[in-house]
Scaffold this motif. Sequence first.
Motif, short mmCIF file in Angstrom:
data_model
loop_
_atom_site.label_atom_id
_atom_site.label_comp_id
_atom_site.label_asym_id
_atom_site.label_seq_id
_atom_site.Cartn_x
_atom_site.Cartn_y
_atom_site.Cartn_z
N SER A 159 27.15 -73.69 -15.87
CA SER A 159 28.57 -73.97 -15.74
C SER A 159 29.27 -72.90 -14.91
CB SER A 159 29.20 -74.04 -17.15
OG SER A 159 30.58 -74.31 -17.07
N LEU A 160 28.89 -71.64 -15.13
CA LEU A 160 29.47 -70.54 -14.36
C LEU A 160 29.08 -70.65 -12.89
CD1 LEU A 160 28.78 -67.61 -16.86
CD2 LEU A 160 31.04 -68.43 -16.16
N GLU A 161 27.83 -70.98 -12.63
CA GLU A 161 27.36 -71.10 -11.25
C GLU A 161 28.04 -72.27 -10.54
OE1 GLU A 161 22.86 -69.45 -11.01
OE2 GLU A 161 23.09 -71.27 -12.18
N ASP A 162 28.15 -73.39 -11.24
CA ASP A 162 28.79 -74.57 -10.63
C ASP A 162 30.24 -74.29 -10.28
OD1 ASP A 162 26.44 -75.95 -10.90
OD2 ASP A 162 27.06 -77.12 -12.66
N SER A 163 30.95 -73.62 -11.18
CA SER A 163 32.37 -73.37 -10.95
C SER A 163 32.62 -72.28 -9.91
CB SER A 163 33.06 -72.99 -12.27
OG SER A 163 32.49 -71.83 -12.83
N SER A 164 31.61 -71.43 -9.67
CA SER A 164 31.77 -70.38 -8.66
C SER A 164 31.29 -70.84 -7.28
CB SER A 164 31.01 -69.12 -9.07
OG SER A 164 29.61 -69.34 -9.03
N TYR A 165 30.70 -72.02 -7.21
CA TYR A 165 30.23 -72.60 -5.95
C TYR A 165 29.32 -71.65 -5.16
CZ TYR A 165 33.95 -75.91 -6.98
OH TYR A 165 34.75 -76.83 -7.61
N LEU A 209 35.75 -68.91 -18.91
CA LEU A 209 35.53 -68.36 -17.57
C LEU A 209 35.27 -69.42 -16.50
CD1 LEU A 209 33.45 -65.06 -17.93
CD2 LEU A 209 35.73 -65.35 -16.97
N PRO A 210 34.46 -70.46 -16.78
CA PRO A 210 34.25 -71.47 -15.74
C PRO A 210 35.55 -72.12 -15.26
CG PRO A 210 32.58 -71.68 -17.42
CD PRO A 210 33.60 -70.70 -17.94
N ASP A 211 36.50 -72.37 -16.18
CA ASP A 211 37.78 -72.96 -15.79
C ASP A 211 38.55 -72.00 -14.88
OD1 ASP A 211 37.32 -75.25 -17.31
OD2 ASP A 211 38.20 -74.36 -19.11
N ALA A 212 38.58 -70.73 -15.27
CA ALA A 212 39.30 -69.74 -14.47
C ALA A 212 38.63 -69.55 -13.11
CB ALA A 212 39.36 -68.41 -15.23
N MET A 213 37.31 -69.65 -13.09
CA MET A 213 36.54 -69.43 -11.86
C MET A 213 36.96 -70.38 -10.74
SD MET A 213 33.90 -67.21 -11.74
CE MET A 213 33.00 -67.46 -13.27
N ARG A 214 37.32 -71.59 -11.11
CA ARG A 214 37.72 -72.56 -10.09
C ARG A 214 38.99 -72.12 -9.38
NH1 ARG A 214 35.28 -75.68 -14.15
NH2 ARG A 214 33.57 -76.94 -13.35
N LEU A 272 48.30 -63.31 -23.06
CA LEU A 272 48.33 -62.97 -21.63
C LEU A 272 47.44 -63.90 -20.83
CD1 LEU A 272 49.55 -60.94 -19.66
CD2 LEU A 272 47.54 -59.49 -20.00
N ASN A 273 46.31 -64.28 -21.42
CA ASN A 273 45.40 -65.18 -20.73
C ASN A 273 46.03 -66.56 -20.54
OD1 ASN A 273 42.74 -66.05 -19.71
ND2 ASN A 273 42.69 -67.29 -21.56
N ALA A 274 46.72 -67.05 -21.56
CA ALA A 274 47.37 -68.37 -21.45
C ALA A 274 48.38 -68.36 -20.31
CB ALA A 274 48.05 -68.71 -22.77
N GLN A 275 49.13 -67.28 -20.20
CA GLN A 275 50.11 -67.21 -19.12
C GLN A 275 49.42 -67.09 -17.76
OE1 GLN A 275 52.68 -63.65 -17.98
NE2 GLN A 275 54.15 -64.85 -19.18
N ALA A 276 48.37 -66.25 -17.70
CA ALA A 276 47.64 -66.06 -16.44
C ALA A 276 47.03 -67.37 -15.95
CB ALA A 276 46.56 -65.00 -16.62
N MET A 277 46.44 -68.13 -16.86
CA MET A 277 45.83 -69.40 -16.49
C MET A 277 46.86 -70.39 -15.96
SD MET A 277 42.46 -69.51 -16.95
CE MET A 277 41.89 -71.12 -17.52
N GLU A 278 48.02 -70.41 -16.58
CA GLU A 278 49.09 -71.30 -16.12
C GLU A 278 49.57 -70.89 -14.73
OE1 GLU A 278 51.63 -74.35 -15.75
OE2 GLU A 278 50.09 -74.10 -17.31
N LEU A 279 49.72 -69.59 -14.51
CA LEU A 279 50.15 -69.10 -13.20
C LEU A 279 49.10 -69.38 -12.13
CD1 LEU A 279 51.74 -65.66 -14.22
CD2 LEU A 279 52.95 -67.70 -13.39
N LEU A 280 47.82 -69.22 -12.48
CA LEU A 280 46.75 -69.52 -11.54
C LEU A 280 46.72 -71.00 -11.19
CD1 LEU A 280 43.90 -67.31 -13.06
CD2 LEU A 280 44.88 -67.05 -10.78
N LYS A 281 46.95 -71.83 -12.18
CA LYS A 281 46.99 -73.27 -11.96
C LYS A 281 48.10 -73.64 -10.99
CE LYS A 281 47.51 -77.65 -14.47
NZ LYS A 281 47.72 -78.27 -15.82
N GLN A 282 49.28 -73.06 -11.20
CA GLN A 282 50.42 -73.31 -10.31
C GLN A 282 50.14 -72.76 -8.91
OE1 GLN A 282 53.91 -71.60 -12.14
NE2 GLN A 282 53.64 -72.76 -14.05
N LYS A 283 49.54 -71.57 -8.85
CA LYS A 283 49.28 -70.89 -7.58
C LYS A 283 48.33 -71.68 -6.69
CE LYS A 283 49.50 -66.92 -5.16
NZ LYS A 283 50.73 -66.18 -4.82
#
Length: 213
Positions: free
Chosen positions: A85-91, A118-123, A191-202
């Motif tokens: 999963s980590l490898e797939d999401s890191s391409y 981590l795989p979700d954040a990796m994308r 902090l992670n919940a906020q970071a993930m939301e900001l990354l999603k928007q970014k």
Amino acid sequence: MTKKSVIEIIINAKDNASKTLGGIGGILSDIGTIAGGILAADLFRDIGSDIASLVKDAAPVQGIRAAFKGLTTDMTGGGKKILKSLEDSSYGMIKQTDLMKAFNEASTSVSKDFAEQLPDAMRYFTKIAAATGEDAGYMMDSYVRGIAKLSPMVLDNLKIQVDQTSANEAYALSIGKTVGELTKEEQQLALNAQAMELLKQKTADMPEVAGTA
């Protein structure tokens, strides 16, 4: 008779009598005497040095793999599924060893639940890395360390601006606590919940990395 022939004869003859490392050492000693003054002792020393170097380099990698296996044993699918999963999401943008190292750090510094995200954040990291030329591995490391240390400055490396105060307030409200009652792990999750939301928007308007060069 050439030097090479003499060496082959000696090694073949003596190696049949002894398969131990000490036996090989004796062979090399004899070669040094017989084959035109070849410095077998130096050769053996160099070989030993190379082997020692390989063992030294391999030790940390084996430690990372062993820790990863232990941390993922009780997870659905085990280490193989998590690593895939980590490898797939890191391409393919991040080395396998670095992926396992980040997972280990995330598990021990925050929690296993955080590590499994981590795989979700990796994308998001791969999108930003492709768009900015940043190293995806560096961004992954910044993400894990930033959350673990509750450091907005480290998370700046992800091209986002987090606000710990507002993150704590939102998270505390969602679980029925006051900000002062939050544990360190809960603050990390906030902090992670906020970071993930900001990354999603970014990254919302950034193209997917899959299928690109």
